[in-house]
Write a protein that holds these residues in place. Sequence first.
Motif, PDB file in Angstrom:
ATOM      1  N   LEU B 173       0.836  -1.199   0.000  1.00 36.95           N
ATOM      2  CA  LEU B 173       0.000   0.000   0.000  1.00 36.95           C
ATOM      3  C   LEU B 173       0.869   1.247   0.000  1.00 36.95           C
ATOM      4  O   LEU B 173       1.866   1.324   0.686  1.00 36.95           O
ATOM      5  CB  LEU B 173      -0.911   0.013   1.227  1.00 36.95           C
ATOM      6  CG  LEU B 173      -2.056  -0.989   1.212  1.00 36.95           C
ATOM      7  CD1 LEU B 173      -2.905  -0.822   2.441  1.00 36.95           C
ATOM      8  CD2 LEU B 173      -2.894  -0.800  -0.037  1.00 36.95           C
ATOM      9  N   ARG B 174       0.446   2.197  -0.789  1.00 37.77           N
ATOM     10  CA  ARG B 174       1.126   3.488  -0.835  1.00 37.77           C
ATOM     11  C   ARG B 174       0.061   4.570  -0.780  1.00 37.77           C
ATOM     12  O   ARG B 174      -1.100   4.327  -1.104  1.00 37.77           O
ATOM     13  CB  ARG B 174       1.927   3.636  -2.143  1.00 37.77           C
ATOM     14  CG  ARG B 174       3.129   2.704  -2.224  1.00 37.77           C
ATOM     15  CD  ARG B 174       4.274   3.197  -1.328  1.00 37.77           C
ATOM     16  NE  ARG B 174       5.400   2.287  -1.375  1.00 37.77           N
ATOM     17  CZ  ARG B 174       5.518   1.223  -0.573  1.00 37.77           C
ATOM     18  NH1 ARG B 174       4.587   0.961   0.310  1.00 37.77           N
ATOM     19  NH2 ARG B 174       6.575   0.446  -0.660  1.00 37.77           N
ATOM     20  N   GLY B 175       0.523   5.771  -0.407  1.00 37.85           N
ATOM     21  CA  GLY B 175      -0.373   6.912  -0.481  1.00 37.85           C
ATOM     22  C   GLY B 175      -1.518   6.834   0.511  1.00 37.85           C
ATOM     23  O   GLY B 175      -1.335   6.379   1.633  1.00 37.85           O
ATOM     24  N   TRP B 176      -2.692   7.276   0.068  1.00 38.47           N
ATOM     25  CA  TRP B 176      -3.793   7.419   1.033  1.00 38.47           C
ATOM     26  C   TRP B 176      -4.281   6.090   1.602  1.00 38.47           C
ATOM     27  O   TRP B 176      -4.715   6.059   2.762  1.00 38.47           O
ATOM     28  CB  TRP B 176      -4.915   8.269   0.460  1.00 38.47           C
ATOM     29  CG  TRP B 176      -5.672   7.663  -0.686  1.00 38.47           C
ATOM     30  CD1 TRP B 176      -5.441   7.881  -2.007  1.00 38.47           C
ATOM     31  CD2 TRP B 176      -6.747   6.729  -0.608  1.00 38.47           C
ATOM     32  NE1 TRP B 176      -6.294   7.133  -2.752  1.00 38.47           N
ATOM     33  CE2 TRP B 176      -7.123   6.411  -1.935  1.00 38.47           C
ATOM     34  CE3 TRP B 176      -7.438   6.120   0.437  1.00 38.47           C
ATOM     35  CZ2 TRP B 176      -8.132   5.523  -2.237  1.00 38.47           C
ATOM     36  CZ3 TRP B 176      -8.464   5.237   0.136  1.00 38.47           C
ATOM     37  CH2 TRP B 176      -8.799   4.942  -1.186  1.00 38.47           C
ATOM     38  N   PRO B 177      -4.259   4.960   0.854  1.00 43.21           N
ATOM     39  CA  PRO B 177      -4.703   3.715   1.515  1.00 43.21           C
ATOM     40  C   PRO B 177      -3.819   3.368   2.705  1.00 43.21           C
ATOM     41  O   PRO B 177      -4.291   2.893   3.741  1.00 43.21           O
ATOM     42  CB  PRO B 177      -4.579   2.666   0.407  1.00 43.21           C
ATOM     43  CG  PRO B 177      -4.581   3.418  -0.870  1.00 43.21           C
ATOM     44  CD  PRO B 177      -3.908   4.712  -0.557  1.00 43.21           C
ATOM     45  N   ARG B 178      -2.530   3.656   2.555  1.00 42.69           N
ATOM     46  CA  ARG B 178      -1.602   3.376   3.641  1.00 42.69           C
ATOM     47  C   ARG B 178      -1.899   4.268   4.840  1.00 42.69           C
ATOM     48  O   ARG B 178      -1.910   3.827   5.982  1.00 42.69           O
ATOM     49  CB  ARG B 178      -0.174   3.616   3.136  1.00 42.69           C
ATOM     50  CG  ARG B 178       0.909   3.138   4.067  1.00 42.69           C
ATOM     51  CD  ARG B 178       2.270   3.435   3.436  1.00 42.69           C
ATOM     52  NE  ARG B 178       3.355   2.981   4.286  1.00 42.69           N
ATOM     53  CZ  ARG B 178       3.773   1.732   4.326  1.00 42.69           C
ATOM     54  NH1 ARG B 178       3.213   0.823   3.576  1.00 42.69           N
ATOM     55  NH2 ARG B 178       4.758   1.382   5.121  1.00 42.69           N
ATOM     56  N   ARG B 179      -2.169   5.540   4.515  1.00 42.99           N
ATOM     57  CA  ARG B 179      -2.486   6.486   5.590  1.00 42.99           C
ATOM     58  C   ARG B 179      -3.781   6.079   6.305  1.00 42.99           C
ATOM     59  O   ARG B 179      -3.894   6.153   7.514  1.00 42.99           O
ATOM     60  CB  ARG B 179      -2.618   7.905   5.016  1.00 42.99           C
ATOM     61  CG  ARG B 179      -1.550   8.844   5.543  1.00 42.99           C
ATOM     62  CD  ARG B 179      -1.495  10.119   4.744  1.00 42.99           C
ATOM     63  NE  ARG B 179      -0.721   9.953   3.533  1.00 42.99           N
ATOM     64  CZ  ARG B 179      -0.825  10.745   2.461  1.00 42.99           C
ATOM     65  NH1 ARG B 179      -1.646  11.749   2.462  1.00 42.99           N
ATOM     66  NH2 ARG B 179      -0.082  10.527   1.399  1.00 42.99           N
ATOM     67  N   LEU B 180      -4.723   5.623   5.499  1.00 43.01           N
ATOM     68  CA  LEU B 180      -6.005   5.181   6.041  1.00 43.01           C
ATOM     69  C   LEU B 180      -5.797   3.997   6.979  1.00 43.01           C
ATOM     70  O   LEU B 180      -6.390   3.911   8.066  1.00 43.01           O
ATOM     71  CB  LEU B 180      -6.923   4.777   4.883  1.00 43.01           C
ATOM     72  CG  LEU B 180      -8.423   4.909   5.125  1.00 43.01           C
ATOM     73  CD1 LEU B 180      -8.791   6.344   5.378  1.00 43.01           C
ATOM     74  CD2 LEU B 180      -9.180   4.358   3.928  1.00 43.01           C
ATOM     75  N   LEU B 181      -4.925   3.100   6.561  1.00 44.61           N
ATOM     76  CA  LEU B 181      -4.643   1.910   7.372  1.00 44.61           C
ATOM     77  C   LEU B 181      -4.034   2.312   8.715  1.00 44.61           C
ATOM     78  O   LEU B 181      -4.396   1.803   9.771  1.00 44.61           O
ATOM     79  CB  LEU B 181      -3.686   0.989   6.612  1.00 44.61           C
ATOM     80  CG  LEU B 181      -3.328  -0.303   7.328  1.00 44.61           C
ATOM     81  CD1 LEU B 181      -4.542  -1.208   7.427  1.00 44.61           C
ATOM     82  CD2 LEU B 181      -2.210  -1.030   6.593  1.00 44.61           C
TER      83      LEU B 181
END
Lengths: 113, 334
Positions: B173-181
């Motif tokens: 995951l990169r970007g916003w999905p990672r941040r969401l996680l």
Amino acid sequence: MQRVDTTQLLKGVLDLAVLAVLKDEDGYGYDILRRLREAGLEEVGDASVYGTLRRLFAAGLLTAYVVPSESGPHRKYYALNAAGRDQLVRSGKTWRSFATTMDALLDDRGMAA
Amino acid sequence: MTVTGQEIADYVDRVRAALADLPPAVRDELTEDLPEHLAEVAAETDGTLVDRLGTPEAYAAELRTAAGADGGGQPSPGRRFAATRARIAAALRGLDTRLGPLLGYATASAFLRPLRPAWWLVRGWLAALLVSAALGEPSGLLPRLSGSVLAGLFLLAGTLLASVWLGRHSVDLRGWPRRLLRLGTAALLLFALAALVNVDQHASSDEFAPYQGVSVGNPYDSIEDVFVYDEEGRLVHNARLFDQNGVPIRLGYPTCADSSQYPPRNVYPYCPDRAPFAPRPSAPTPVPPQPTAAPASPAPSASPTPSTEPTVTPTVSSPPGAPEPSDPGPTPTR
């Protein structure tokens, strides 16, 4: 006046030197560094060479490709592209001309080579 | 070779920290080859990297100049924030290396990395609890769905599988999905803390332990009330029981339907109406008739003793029908 040493001179011609050592053979960072040292540019800094490679690459004068190595890490090889060869020729001429001018200037005043 | 991989990693970290004000893409590009380069340098020379290349900061400055990546002018607040973050990250990595040997590993993260699947399971469990709690189900340590533990277990299995799947795929995951996680993880940990505090409070309160103080298997467990009869077979009201140390003996509990007036604890019987043997009228009679009214005399003294005084035990001094709740009773001897 500031003392002129090799390091300062190198700053001006490192681009040309890097392009030159890549003229006949592609190379990776440390390889290029070694060629420069073997050519007599002992004082060239590691970071300077790497930084120069990055800048030339970003300027579109080099292409890069990664070669997996059997022993050790993968290596990023740099090669001259058409723009790089063109730049090498032009910079080479400029340097020759500049060096000739400097030589003549010093010769006229009886400075030993 | 005197240079360790750790030294190389530290050097790279410090160079990257010194370049932290550059846009991340530029910095990554500049330091992309650095580990490989340092490994080659280390393989060819004796001594430390710093001996050979100078400090990481000087290296970074040279790299920056040569690459023409000065960033241009004043670093923006965002860049400065990035620089601070990178310095903190470098410090954390140093801590990681220093804590490692305490655990018997090269780094603390090397110790923690194999535990990752365990965290996935815990995360799945916490997620199930969170879902259960979000639906307003009363949950302890097992999730419940509409009050059913079985449905809760299905939910648990589902979240566990989902969490493990996520764990195996979240590295990409990169970007916003990672941040969401990461945001989700933080929320889950916060919930876990709250749930833990909640369970802990329940565990230490009476709610989960309503029969506190009653030992299991006690032969007196079935006792609800105590009826004391005097020698004459009369029910003794407001009797108090003590052991040899003067400690009140607590037996039973008030179960009268008529609990308008709660008798004080330890004063027996709680419910005189439920006396197993018909109580006599409370009017004291100096010479009671033969205890035929009572079906049986619980007192061991079946022999007709001439005593007319209803003396029971020294500890019970109240005559029948005259409750004296304020009677302090005998003082303990010790």
